[in-house]
Enzyme design. Structure first.
Site, short mmCIF file in Angstrom:
data_model
loop_
_atom_site.label_atom_id
_atom_site.label_comp_id
_atom_site.label_asym_id
_atom_site.label_seq_id
_atom_site.Cartn_x
_atom_site.Cartn_y
_atom_site.Cartn_z
N GLY A 15 8.17 -2.83 -3.21
CA GLY A 15 8.79 -3.10 -1.92
C GLY A 15 10.25 -2.75 -1.81
O GLY A 15 10.99 -3.39 -1.05
N SER A 16 10.70 -1.69 -2.49
CA SER A 16 12.13 -1.37 -2.40
C SER A 16 12.48 -0.82 -1.01
O SER A 16 13.57 -1.07 -0.50
CB SER A 16 12.55 -0.40 -3.50
OG SER A 16 12.21 0.92 -3.18
N ASN A 17 11.55 -0.09 -0.38
CA ASN A 17 11.83 0.37 0.98
C ASN A 17 11.82 -0.80 1.97
O ASN A 17 12.61 -0.82 2.91
CB ASN A 17 10.84 1.47 1.40
CG ASN A 17 11.36 2.85 1.04
OD1 ASN A 17 12.44 3.25 1.45
ND2 ASN A 17 10.58 3.57 0.24
N LYS A 69 -14.03 -1.23 4.46
CA LYS A 69 -12.70 -0.85 4.93
C LYS A 69 -12.45 -1.33 6.36
O LYS A 69 -11.37 -1.81 6.69
CB LYS A 69 -12.58 0.69 4.85
CG LYS A 69 -11.27 1.25 5.38
CD LYS A 69 -11.13 2.73 5.04
CE LYS A 69 -9.90 3.33 5.70
NZ LYS A 69 -9.61 4.69 5.20
N MET A 94 -0.83 1.95 -0.54
CA MET A 94 -1.56 2.99 -1.26
C MET A 94 -2.95 3.28 -0.69
O MET A 94 -3.84 3.73 -1.41
CB MET A 94 -1.68 2.58 -2.75
CG MET A 94 -0.34 2.34 -3.44
SD MET A 94 0.79 3.75 -3.30
CE MET A 94 0.14 4.79 -4.62
N ARG A 95 -3.17 3.04 0.59
CA ARG A 95 -4.48 3.30 1.19
C ARG A 95 -4.34 4.19 2.42
O ARG A 95 -3.31 4.15 3.09
CB ARG A 95 -5.16 1.99 1.60
CG ARG A 95 -5.43 1.06 0.43
CD ARG A 95 -6.02 -0.27 0.87
NE ARG A 95 -6.06 -1.18 -0.27
CZ ARG A 95 -7.02 -1.15 -1.20
NH1 ARG A 95 -8.03 -0.31 -1.10
NH2 ARG A 95 -6.98 -2.00 -2.22
N ASN A 111 5.30 6.39 7.85
CA ASN A 111 5.22 6.36 6.39
C ASN A 111 6.39 7.15 5.81
O ASN A 111 7.00 7.97 6.49
CB ASN A 111 3.89 6.98 5.91
CG ASN A 111 3.67 6.82 4.43
OD1 ASN A 111 4.04 5.80 3.84
ND2 ASN A 111 3.08 7.81 3.81
N HIS A 113 7.40 9.51 2.29
CA HIS A 113 6.77 10.20 1.16
C HIS A 113 7.84 10.89 0.32
O HIS A 113 8.72 11.55 0.88
CB HIS A 113 5.75 11.22 1.68
CG HIS A 113 4.98 11.89 0.59
ND1 HIS A 113 3.88 11.33 -0.01
CD2 HIS A 113 5.17 13.08 -0.04
CE1 HIS A 113 3.43 12.13 -0.95
NE2 HIS A 113 4.19 13.21 -0.99
#
Lengths: 209, 209
Positions: A15-17, A69, A94-95, A111, A113
């Protein structure tokens, strides 16, 4: 007083972001946003206990507690709705989310990346980067579509790849830029200055009426 | 007096990178190289008449005058050998070279590409770049292998993609950087400072003995 856009942060990792976004809000660099809820799908992530002084609601929703899902995503959506989330912010989640989930939020899902997309999408981007042997990498904030890191690009910033870089040293250099770029992209969204036209993200000087 | 590495420049187009290399040599920024021959496969390219005051040999070798790719490449090799070329420099040459050609020069064949490879390889890179909607692009100097823009990366530099860019405005911004980066990469080669290990190009502080 201008209204604040409510963020829902979803993560799987440390959770650094998430921390960078919360810090940016506290510091007034992201004054038009507030975090409605933080959701982790990983009970072992320390992200949920990372900000002890904060009163932001935190929830753990584990995939293995749902039969498929779709029902897992329904639980996510329910939790995000309870907190009136307007922008879903993926911060190391991660999904891959389904088109149904994305439609629930009108595509207002972001998101980040750790590469200059479309290069090195998917997992272990920094390792892919070093294995290819490029000299410039960076990070990308993008809107999420139902592909793997294929959505419209909001902001990118380059960082150099150095001669003796390891996955760790490159990741750290990129992460430093991530923590600046993600709050900036969210801020532009909150100001109404992002407009997607033909999969390209225009950054407007002023919000459209 | 240190010996100079002999370059053979091959092109199909207007030859602005060829011009930049010749200028860098004249200006002393690429003092350890000299151009042995300039070869164009396009009789209509003005590249062969571009440097009127120069005494560099120029040759046009047209593909259509040969029955197949192998015999065309043999003619290229013959011409390069006549001029004792040690490094083949592709500067807007629009054909893929065979593994046989590359082996003739021990892989000492360089190319420049107007994107941050591996993103946007192949033709019309700038158009691909704008259609995808990235915010950062750049250029790449790489050793050539028998794939399409897949060889080991020597140098890269990023340039921003601006809000109202056209193919022309983006190409011009990238070209400006190409003209600096290509002579620099050639200079590193001539100094013996490029070492390819597992498809990664190491830039050595000093040449190896």
């Amino acid at each position: 007083m201008p209204t604040k856009t409510v963020l829902g942060i979803i993560l799987s990792g440390r959770g650094s972001n998430m921390q960078a976004i919360v810090d940016a809000i506290s510091a007034g660099r992201l004054a038009n946003a507030k975090v409605g809820v933080i959701i982790s799908d990983n009970p072992n992530a320390n992200a949920l206990t990372r900000i002890p002084a904060s009163d932001i609601p935190r929830v753990c929703i584990e995939r293995e507690n749902f039969k498929d899902k779709a029902s897992f995503e329904k639980a996510l959506i329910k939790e995000l709705r309870i907190h009136h989330v307007e922008l879903v912010v993926l911060a190391g989640f991660m999904r891959i989310l389904s088109a149904e989930f994305l439609n629930e939020f009108n595509g207002n899902v972001m998101n980040i990346h750790p590469s200059l997309l479309p290069a090195f999408s998917g997992l272990k981007a920094q390792e892919q980067t070093l294995n290819y042997g490029v000299k410039v990498s960076g990070c990308t904030v993008h809107f999420v579509d139902d592909g793997m890191d294929t959505g419209p690009v909001i902001l990118q910033q380059a960082v150099p790849v150095l001669e003796n870089d390891t996955v760790e040293s490159l990741s750290e250099r990129i992460l430093h830029v991530e923590h600046i770029l993600y709050p900036r992209a969210i801020s532009l969204f909150c100001e109404g200055r992002l407009k997607v036209v033909n999969r390209k993200v225009q950054i407007l000087e002023k919000p459209e009426k």
